[in-house]
Design an enzyme around this catalytic site. Structure first.
Site, PDB file in Angstrom:
ATOM      1  N   TYR A   8       9.443  -5.556   3.526  1.00 20.68           N
ATOM      2  CA  TYR A   8       8.836  -5.722   2.104  1.00 20.68           C
ATOM      3  C   TYR A   8      10.073  -6.076   0.966  1.00 20.68           C
ATOM      4  O   TYR A   8       9.747  -7.148   0.307  1.00 20.68           O
ATOM      5  CB  TYR A   8       8.272  -4.518   1.806  1.00 20.68           C
ATOM      6  CG  TYR A   8       7.339  -4.547   0.181  1.00 20.68           C
ATOM      7  CD1 TYR A   8       6.277  -5.241  -0.048  1.00 20.68           C
ATOM      8  CD2 TYR A   8       8.258  -3.900  -0.751  1.00 20.68           C
ATOM      9  CE1 TYR A   8       5.845  -5.215  -1.452  1.00 20.68           C
ATOM     10  CE2 TYR A   8       7.725  -3.905  -2.141  1.00 20.68           C
ATOM     11  CZ  TYR A   8       6.419  -4.549  -2.298  1.00 20.68           C
ATOM     12  OH  TYR A   8       6.045  -4.524  -3.517  1.00 20.68           O
ATOM     13  N   LYS A  47      10.704  -9.747  -1.190  1.00 23.12           N
ATOM     14  CA  LYS A  47      10.823  -9.617  -2.771  1.00 23.12           C
ATOM     15  C   LYS A  47      12.425 -10.386  -2.867  1.00 23.12           C
ATOM     16  O   LYS A  47      12.203 -11.090  -3.923  1.00 23.12           O
ATOM     17  CB  LYS A  47      10.945  -8.273  -3.086  1.00 23.12           C
ATOM     18  CG  LYS A  47       9.708  -7.615  -3.230  1.00 23.12           C
ATOM     19  CD  LYS A  47       8.418  -8.266  -4.011  1.00 23.12           C
ATOM     20  CE  LYS A  47       7.288  -7.130  -4.339  1.00 23.12           C
ATOM     21  NZ  LYS A  47       6.325  -7.763  -5.061  1.00 23.12           N
ATOM     22  N   GLY A  72       0.937  -1.142  -0.117  1.00 17.48           N
ATOM     23  CA  GLY A  72      -0.101   0.046   0.120  1.00 17.48           C
ATOM     24  C   GLY A  72       0.853   1.099   0.162  1.00 17.48           C
ATOM     25  O   GLY A  72       0.604   2.290   0.562  1.00 17.48           O
TER      26      GLY A  72
END
Length: 196
Positions: free
Chosen positions: A152, A156, A81
């Site tokens: 995050y 990844k 987000g």
């Protein structure tokens, strides 16, 4: 021959543009999105050769059902987000995204999908390489040694390694791109909770 595609995160900004491009090529597209950040408005005008499944790729059965019979899988779905979310919400971001990506890679292997695309992020790069406006252009090798930008980024980078392992061990044909500075007008659920 018309190719069959699955686009995860299809109702998001990037996913909806990809869907349109694939349809322009004359291909057939199934999209999936849980609509936590994507919007039906992004794909409402798409009619021919496209269907959207409102579903959750954290569920392996959903991934298996959707991957069957596909030539290509485009993995764009993520709990993402924006920077406000990924710098303040860690457990949900890493666990949601790990589940989504583990499920899609395994489902693609089992379904013998022709090619899998994984959307990674510039967040895999170390913060110290991105702290000044005159930063030197980043390259793939700059991700190592690892010092990712937030949890995050670690997820990844983990999924990039996962894709590499599946390519090596199972011959899954994988392509990865690290997106930088993707801009759009989507309002996230996180922003809505904060009244933005």
């Amino acid at each position: 021959m018309r190719r069959k595609h699955l686009v995860t995160g299809a109702a998001g900004m990037i996913g909806s543009h990809l869907v349109r491009r694939l349809l322009q090529q004359g291909d057939e597209v199934v999209g999936v999105d849980n609509l936590s950040a994507g919007s039906l408005g992004n794909v409402a005008d798409i009619k021919n050769d496209f269907s959207l499944v409102v579903g959750d790729c954290r569920d392996f059965r959903t991934c298996m059902t959707l991957a069957k019979g596909k030539d290509y899988v485009w993995t764009l779905a993520a709990n993402m987000g924006g920077i406000a979310l990924i710098t303040s919400v860690h457990a949900d971001v890493i666990s949601d995204n790990a589940l989504i990506n583990l499920n899609m890679v395994e489902a693609s292997r089992i379904a013998e999908v022709g090619k899998l695309f994984y959307a990674s992020s510039a967040c895999v790069y170390p913060n110290y390489k991105q702290e000044t406006p005159d930063v030197v252009g980043l390259k793939e090798s700059d991700a190592y040694p690892s010092d990712c930008n937030e949890v995050y980024g670690w997820e990844k980078l983990f999924t990039e390694q996962l894709c590499g392992a599946f390519k090596e061990d199972y011959r899954v044909s994988v392509r990865i791109a690290r997106f930088h500075n993707v801009f759009g007008t989507a309002v996230t659920a996180f922003d809505q909770k904060r009244g933005k």
